[in-house]
Write an enzyme that holds these catalytic residues in place. Structure first.
Site, PDB file in Angstrom:
ATOM      1  N   SER A 268       0.359  -1.439   0.222  1.00 51.43           N
ATOM      2  CA  SER A 268      -0.258   0.221  -0.297  1.00 51.43           C
ATOM      3  C   SER A 268       0.545   1.102  -0.021  1.00 51.43           C
ATOM      4  O   SER A 268       1.936   1.167   0.843  1.00 51.43           O
ATOM      5  CB  SER A 268      -1.093   0.421   1.211  1.00 51.43           C
ATOM      6  OG  SER A 268      -1.714   1.473   1.467  1.00 51.43           O
ATOM      7  N   LYS A 269       0.372   2.216  -0.633  1.00 52.26           N
ATOM      8  CA  LYS A 269       1.788   3.372  -0.962  1.00 52.26           C
ATOM      9  C   LYS A 269       1.267   3.893   0.199  1.00 52.26           C
ATOM     10  O   LYS A 269       2.009   4.978   0.354  1.00 52.26           O
ATOM     11  CB  LYS A 269       0.615   3.855  -2.226  1.00 52.26           C
ATOM     12  CG  LYS A 269       1.035   3.077  -3.715  1.00 52.26           C
ATOM     13  CD  LYS A 269       0.931   4.274  -4.281  1.00 52.26           C
ATOM     14  CE  LYS A 269       0.773   3.365  -5.563  1.00 52.26           C
ATOM     15  NZ  LYS A 269       0.312   4.099  -7.298  1.00 52.26           N
ATOM     16  N   ARG A 270      -0.154   4.408   1.025  1.00 54.90           N
ATOM     17  CA  ARG A 270      -0.467   4.529   2.094  1.00 54.90           C
ATOM     18  C   ARG A 270       0.444   4.426   3.331  1.00 54.90           C
ATOM     19  O   ARG A 270       0.573   4.831   4.478  1.00 54.90           O
ATOM     20  CB  ARG A 270      -1.949   4.619   2.548  1.00 54.90           C
ATOM     21  CG  ARG A 270      -2.765   5.453   1.610  1.00 54.90           C
ATOM     22  CD  ARG A 270      -3.858   5.206   1.833  1.00 54.90           C
ATOM     23  NE  ARG A 270      -4.580   3.957   2.312  1.00 54.90           N
ATOM     24  CZ  ARG A 270      -5.391   3.389   1.191  1.00 54.90           C
ATOM     25  NH1 ARG A 270      -5.029   3.865  -0.275  1.00 54.90           N
ATOM     26  NH2 ARG A 270      -5.417   2.100   0.961  1.00 54.90           N
ATOM     27  N   ASP A 271       0.969   3.496   3.451  1.00 54.69           N
ATOM     28  CA  ASP A 271       1.617   2.400   4.294  1.00 54.69           C
ATOM     29  C   ASP A 271       3.528   3.264   4.121  1.00 54.69           C
ATOM     30  O   ASP A 271       4.176   3.230   3.269  1.00 54.69           O
ATOM     31  CB  ASP A 271       2.116   1.189   3.831  1.00 54.69           C
ATOM     32  CG  ASP A 271       2.332   0.424   5.662  1.00 54.69           C
ATOM     33  OD1 ASP A 271       3.725   1.295   6.021  1.00 54.69           O
ATOM     34  OD2 ASP A 271       2.419  -0.543   5.797  1.00 54.69           O
ATOM     35  N   HIS A 275       7.702   4.248   1.727  1.00 50.51           N
ATOM     36  CA  HIS A 275       8.079   5.708   1.077  1.00 50.51           C
ATOM     37  C   HIS A 275       9.687   5.679   1.158  1.00 50.51           C
ATOM     38  O   HIS A 275      10.266   5.515   2.689  1.00 50.51           O
ATOM     39  CB  HIS A 275       7.788   6.802   2.483  1.00 50.51           C
ATOM     40  CG  HIS A 275       5.660   6.365   1.463  1.00 50.51           C
ATOM     41  ND1 HIS A 275       4.996   7.367   3.525  1.00 50.51           N
ATOM     42  CD2 HIS A 275       5.057   6.781   1.259  1.00 50.51           C
ATOM     43  CE1 HIS A 275       3.531   7.257   2.660  1.00 50.51           C
ATOM     44  NE2 HIS A 275       3.376   6.483   1.449  1.00 50.51           N
TER      45      HIS A 275
END
Length: 358
Positions: A268-271, A275
């Site tokens: 998930s890019k939100r995790d 990043h």
């Protein structure tokens, strides 16, 4: 989607590239890394940028940073500058971009709207696209099926526009199967799906969708190779048919396997763990992080070496398209810790050797 056979990917290493926008000489690839400024750069994006860099440098080519900001509602202030800063920190020095102007600019899609307008008007004139004045339903589709919708003629369309009637522009999809050779996944065939609506290439606000902007930009910039994630494979029929309608040659496509969690689910890019900024803040060496993402989805093992520790120069020398794997990879932080220690030790040893010589 059917994989029929795997071609000799070495053929893609040395071919002649010529595109409508900018002609390039033999064996001179031109690539682009085209992120959307909707958040922080993630590991998958860093790997795509790295592979662009390695391939371009290995063949004496160039790679461009292009910002795809047509989805204006999702823009994050400062995201472009943050991406540029991360790429600089990682040692990925693109040849052209918003802060490195050349002859392929502008490098931000919102500054290229006049180009897209010219292309979609061309498609309208040639009959490969049409204005759709239908009211969309709640789920975003049109109330009237494609087979029963008759778009207005030009005079009627101009009258409707003058009255303030909103519309989208749709690409008239050719009703035939699509096939192409991907540098990683081989020969792929996509059966034509009559159930799908003609794709929208210009939204009701006048902005292009990803499909049109992507094809136009790659054409105008003379892009020869496109590295992007495998999640874009379903878009290939639309993109290839757009190239055909515009009578321009498509680039060589290089779809990269997804990065996944250990349980096989998509990262998930939100995790925060995906990043790149989180790794920089944790103090990891940029060369170690680059080495880390390079190992995911690529076979670096040579017959005479079992080492997984590589410098940028070594990776450039060894990079070949036919060594990109079709297998999805999962980030292993323990491997990153090992690489970080190895790169740090190498730097300490190099510094000690320099001091000894002095």
């Amino acid at each position: 989607m059917v994989i029929k056979h795997l071609p000799n990917k070495n053929l893609f290493q040395a071919c002649r590239f010529k595109y409508r926008g900018i002609a390039t000489s033999s064996n001179t690839p031109v690539l682009r890394f085209a992120p959307s400024p909707t958040g922080q750069l993630h590991l998958g994006g860093l790997r795509t940028a790295l592979f662009n860099h390695l391939f371009a440098r290995s063949l004496g080519g160039k790679w461009i940073l292009r910002i795809e900001d047509t989805d204006q509602k999702r823009l994050v202030p400062g995201a472009v500058e943050a991406m540029q800063d991360i790429l600089k920190w990682a040692g990925l020095d693109y040849d052209e971009g918003p802060d490195k102007p050349g002859n392929r600019g502008p490098y931000v899609q919102s500054e290229r709207l006049h180009l897209y307008k010219g292309y979609y008007e061309r498609l309208l004139r040639s009959g490969h696209a049409y204005r759709d004045f239908r009211e969309p339903s709640k789920d975003g589709s049109s109330d009237i099926a494609r087979d029963t919708y008759l778009p207005p003629g030009e005079d009627e369309a101009q009258e409707m526009i003058h009255k303030g009637k909103s519309f989208v522009v749709r690409f008239k999809t050719k009703e035939e199967d699509t096939s192409f050779d991907d540098a990683v996944y081989g020969h792929l065939k996509f059966p034509y799906d009559r159930r799908l609506e003609d794709p929208i290439i210009v939204k009701s606000d006048g902005w292009p969708t990803y499909h049109l902007a992507n094809v136009v930009d790659d054409t105008e910039m003379g892009i020869t190779h496109v590295f992007r994630g495998e999640e874009w494979l379903p878009s290939m029929p639309t993109h290839l048919k757009l190239y055909e309608a515009l009578a321009t040659a498509p680039p060589q496509f290089v779809h990269l396997p997804l990065l996944i969690n250990p349980d096989g689910s998509k990262l998930s890019k939100r995790d925060a763990v995906v990043h790149v900024e989180s790794y920089r803040e944790a103090g990891y060496d940029p060369e170690a992080l680059i080495n880390f993402v390079a190992l995911m989805g690529f076979n670096w093992h040579l017959p005479d070496s079992r080492s997984e520790v590589f410098s940028m120069e070594e990776m450039i020398a060894q990079f070949k398209l036919d060594r990109i794997s079709q297998s999805r990879a999962s980030p292993d932080v323990s491997k990153l810790r090992f690489l970080n220690k190895s790169h740090f030790s190498a730097k300490v040893e190099a510094a000690s050797e320099t001091d000894r010589i002095r």
